[in-house]
Design a protein around this motif. Structure first.
Motif, PDB file in Angstrom:
ATOM      1  N   SER A  45      35.233  10.323 -27.168  1.00 19.47           N
ATOM      2  CA  SER A  45      34.549   9.989 -28.420  1.00 19.47           C
ATOM      3  C   SER A  45      34.909  10.962 -29.526  1.00 19.47           C
ATOM      4  O   SER A  45      35.118  10.571 -30.677  1.00 19.47           O
ATOM      5  N   ASP A  46      35.004  12.259 -29.185  1.00 16.86           N
ATOM      6  CA  ASP A  46      35.356  13.275 -30.182  1.00 16.86           C
ATOM      7  C   ASP A  46      36.766  13.049 -30.708  1.00 16.86           C
ATOM      8  O   ASP A  46      37.019  13.120 -31.918  1.00 16.86           O
ATOM      9  N   ALA A  49      36.935   9.896 -32.931  1.00 21.10           N
ATOM     10  CA  ALA A  49      36.349  10.110 -34.257  1.00 21.10           C
ATOM     11  C   ALA A  49      37.288  10.913 -35.153  1.00 21.10           C
ATOM     12  O   ALA A  49      37.433  10.616 -36.346  1.00 21.10           O
ATOM     13  N   HIS A  54      39.515   3.502 -32.392  1.00 17.88           N
ATOM     14  CA  HIS A  54      38.490   3.053 -31.457  1.00 17.88           C
ATOM     15  C   HIS A  54      38.585   3.878 -30.174  1.00 17.88           C
ATOM     16  O   HIS A  54      39.658   4.383 -29.807  1.00 17.88           O
ATOM     17  N   LYS A  55      37.475   4.010 -29.470  1.00 14.04           N
ATOM     18  CA  LYS A  55      37.448   4.792 -28.230  1.00 14.04           C
ATOM     19  C   LYS A  55      38.467   4.282 -27.207  1.00 14.04           C
ATOM     20  O   LYS A  55      39.082   5.067 -26.488  1.00 14.04           O
TER      21      LYS A  55
END
Length: 283
Positions: A45-46, A49, A54-55
């Motif tokens: 996720s980090d 971002a 997208h993840k």
């Protein structure tokens, strides 16, 4: 048959393709390696971002890097860190990077863009010595500063170098060299100089207005190595009648950008440096 071969070669994702998508994936993968180098470890996720994807895309990129042993999952599930595959590449790089060689295109590009003389300086004993210089066509008559030793307290580069030194080293240099007046504008008060250096360290920007020579102004920013230590100073200088306070304010962003680019080439992974493109000196 020829048409089929042509269609096949145009398919996206083909190995060796120079498609925009392929270049973008490479860019994102490199960004992930730099994130992990800076942060130590990071989760999907980090990473997603920070690189703006997208993840699922971040996960696929991490999985590809993991397959090549460039990253690995840490004991804490979901966190990734650099792996030993990176060392295979690093071992091919000389241990000492030539700062002069790395900075040359950036120094030359900045001189052309700003139209003034650009210098790269390092500390030598209790002086600043200029190791790289570029002059624009507008500054062809300016002095050649390469190899010249200049007092640290009277130049913008010298102030950068002094500001980031350990206190003990800085005090020793000032004790040995003194603060001789070179012009009526030279700072000769130890207290005044230390106050100015504290501000330089906070802002990462130094100026010198006719302190070394009458009619000569300059501004400088730090250059850092892979550890973040300041190992040099990048300066722009010119005649006081055009290189004034307003000109310096207008050129500050370009000077800082060039300093970050050189630092990035020396391995500095601070976030701001990572966003600077090596394709041009200024955007």
């Amino acid at each position: 048959m020829g048409n089929e071969a042509q269609k096949s070669s145009d398919r996206p994702g083909k190995r060796g393709s120079d498609s925009p998508g392929g270049v973008q994936s490479v860019d994102r993968a490199i960004s992930i390696l730099e994130i992990l180098a800076r942060e130590g470890e990071a989760g999907v996720s980090d990473v997603a971002a920070e690189i703006g994807v997208h993840k699922s895309t971040a996960f696929r990129l991490l999985a590809a890097l993991e397959e090549r042993d460039f990253v690995e999952q840490s004991a804490e599930r979901g966190k990734y860190r650099l792996a030993f595959g990176v060392l295979r590449l690093a071992s091919a790089i000389p241990t000492r990077i030539d700062m002069v060689r790395q900075s040359q295109p950036i120094v030359e590009g900045l001189a052309t863009h700003l139209g003034e003389t650009i210098n790269l300086a390092v500390v030598r004993e209790h002086y600043a010595v200029n190791v790289q210089q570029a002059r624009s066509s507008a500054a062809v008559a300016s002095q050649n500063w390469v190899g010249q030793l200049t007092p640290l307290h009277a130049t913008s580069s010298g102030k950068i170098l002094l500001a980031y030194m350990p206190d003990e080293q800085r005090d020793s240099i000032i004790d040995k060299a003194g603060l001789p007046p070179l012009t009526k504008h030279t700072v000769t008060s130890r207290r005044a100089l230390l106050d100015e250096l504290a501000e330089v360290r906070e802002t990462g920007f130094a100026t010198a207005f006719e302190e070394l020579e009458a009619g000569l102004n300059a501004a400088a920013v730090p250059v850092r190595d892979h550890t973040g230590d300041v190992v040099g100073a990048l300066s722009a200088s010119g005649p006081a009648f055009r290189f004034d306070t307003d000109w310096i304010k207008g050129a500050e962003a370009d000077l800082r950008l060039a300093g970050s680019r050189i630092s990035h080439r020396l391995g500095w992974l601070e976030k701001a440096a990572r966003t600077v493109s090596d394709e041009s000196v200024v955007s």
